[in-house]
Design an enzyme around this catalytic site. Sequence first.
Site, PDB file in Angstrom:
ATOM      1  CD  GLU A 191      -3.039  -1.117   0.666  1.00 38.06           C
ATOM      2  OE1 GLU A 191      -3.227  -0.118  -0.066  1.00 38.06           O
ATOM      3  OE2 GLU A 191      -3.837  -2.046   0.759  1.00 38.06           O
TER       4      GLU A 191
ATOM      5  CB  CYS B 247      -1.331   7.378   1.096  1.00 38.49           C
ATOM      6  SG  CYS B 247      -2.723   6.529   1.846  1.00 38.49           S
TER       7      CYS B 247
END
Length: 486
Positions: free
Chosen positions: A253, A287
């Site tokens: 991720e 993110c």
Amino acid sequence: MDKHQHPWADCVFVDGRFQPPLDGGRSDIRDKSTDEVFATAGDASAADVDAAAASAVTAQRDWAARGHGERAAVLRRVAAALESATGLVELIMRETGCVAGKAEYEISAAVDELTEAAALASRPVGEVLRTSHPGRSSVCERVPVGLVAVITPWNFPLVLGMRVIAPALALGNAVLLKPSPETPGSGGLAIAELFARAGAPAGILQVLPGGERVGRRLVEHPDVAMVHFTGSTTVGREIARTAGSLLKRTSLELGGNNALLVLDDADVDQAAMIGAWSSFHYQGQTCISAGRHIVDRRVAEAYLRNLTDRAAAITVGDPLRQRTGLGPIINDAQLARARRLLDEAVAGGARVLTGGTNDGRFFRPTVVVDVDPASALWTEEIFAPIAPVAVVDGAEQAVALANDTRYGLVCSVLGADVHRAAAVAERLTCAMVHVNDATPQDEALAPFGGIGDSGLGGRAGGDANLDEFTERRWRTVTGTPVHYPY
Ligand code: NAD
């Protein structure tokens, strides 16, 4: 605050016990607003990793053999321990430099992860397959992967750990967790404390604080079957190389450079509010922050005015000691990087409409226009409260600019005609897309992840966790004698 107040001070968590690392290593945990050392953690050695892995191998076999009800009950007890935990909001605030609301969000989202994972434990898994062999039963079953190494970043340490630990454990795996050196408490040792309080079996979760050295040891460890990594694209690439050469299962991720598209019919006030939250929330250090605002010329002037006013009104300071909207940037290296990205863009012709300054690590929310699309401020992940805005003519240009990136995490499209906005959203190359809402979104039941430079290997959340944390095993049972030629 007494830095030895925590039961985990100077410790790692191996085989169900808080204990000093075998080589006595320790590290300070600093308050990100004041630099004060307010707690300490153990710094795991290679020998600790080996001891944790050996203990986890045995614990995992026993854990997987237990009934799913027992596994679910442990996760529910951890959720209850988390809901009643004291001091966790302050720990997260100090370790990550965030406001109380973000710390409270992490706790409630982590409770959701545990609750959904408890339900996942009893989900029907596997399929009965048709077979051309009379007298044979043929099934595809799901079995645990085994030992999962979980390596996490500092920005949302509690929830980014829990969203992996909880489903991995629910499905019968054991976890070796390595939190970021910035957040060994809320990202690791405080989680271990919850599991200990909930009476979880020893060894199913082991916590090994430390830096790159510990991370590399985990990735390379022969007993580790899977590496789940959340962090930067650069480190993700290195892990992919190592794990690939060892033929290890990986889930990565990674970072994002997410676009927020404001169409010509958008409600400008709503759009600017959504834009401000998407870029400035937690100092832009997620993110899923918006790193590129792509705005139709028809609404651009009003949008820029509104976004600039909102940015200018945000207060920045120490969230523990004053009422403030934003806290500090996590560390000096990240601050220097943000300054460089902005200063280079300005040298290349970009104009700062508000912000652009910093008082130490306290960075003013910044709106910037006329950014060269080849500049790093436009092409890289920013991780600071900076909103670069580009003006385009029509949806075609907006889609082309949004898709011109190596990343593929999340986008948002804002427009009054919802069907048109949804049609634009369909054309965006990313793993998650939101119409008329902000880019930062996460829910325990939704498949979270990225494509391109934003991720590899899987999704976190809901049914995606079944694929993530189990192997499919084909099993046949034949009850009648079989005949072969020899
Ligand atoms: P980072 O990549 O520097 O570190 C992440 C973790 O990896 C830390 O625990 C670190 O100690 C460890 N690590 C560093 N080098 C390693 C190595 N060579 N081998 C093994 N482990 C190693 O990231 P960070 O600065 O902690 O976090 C910010 C990054 O995380 C941003 O790029 C952000 O986009 C990304 N992130 C992604 C998601 C997502 O779900 N896609 C969520 C949050 C953060």
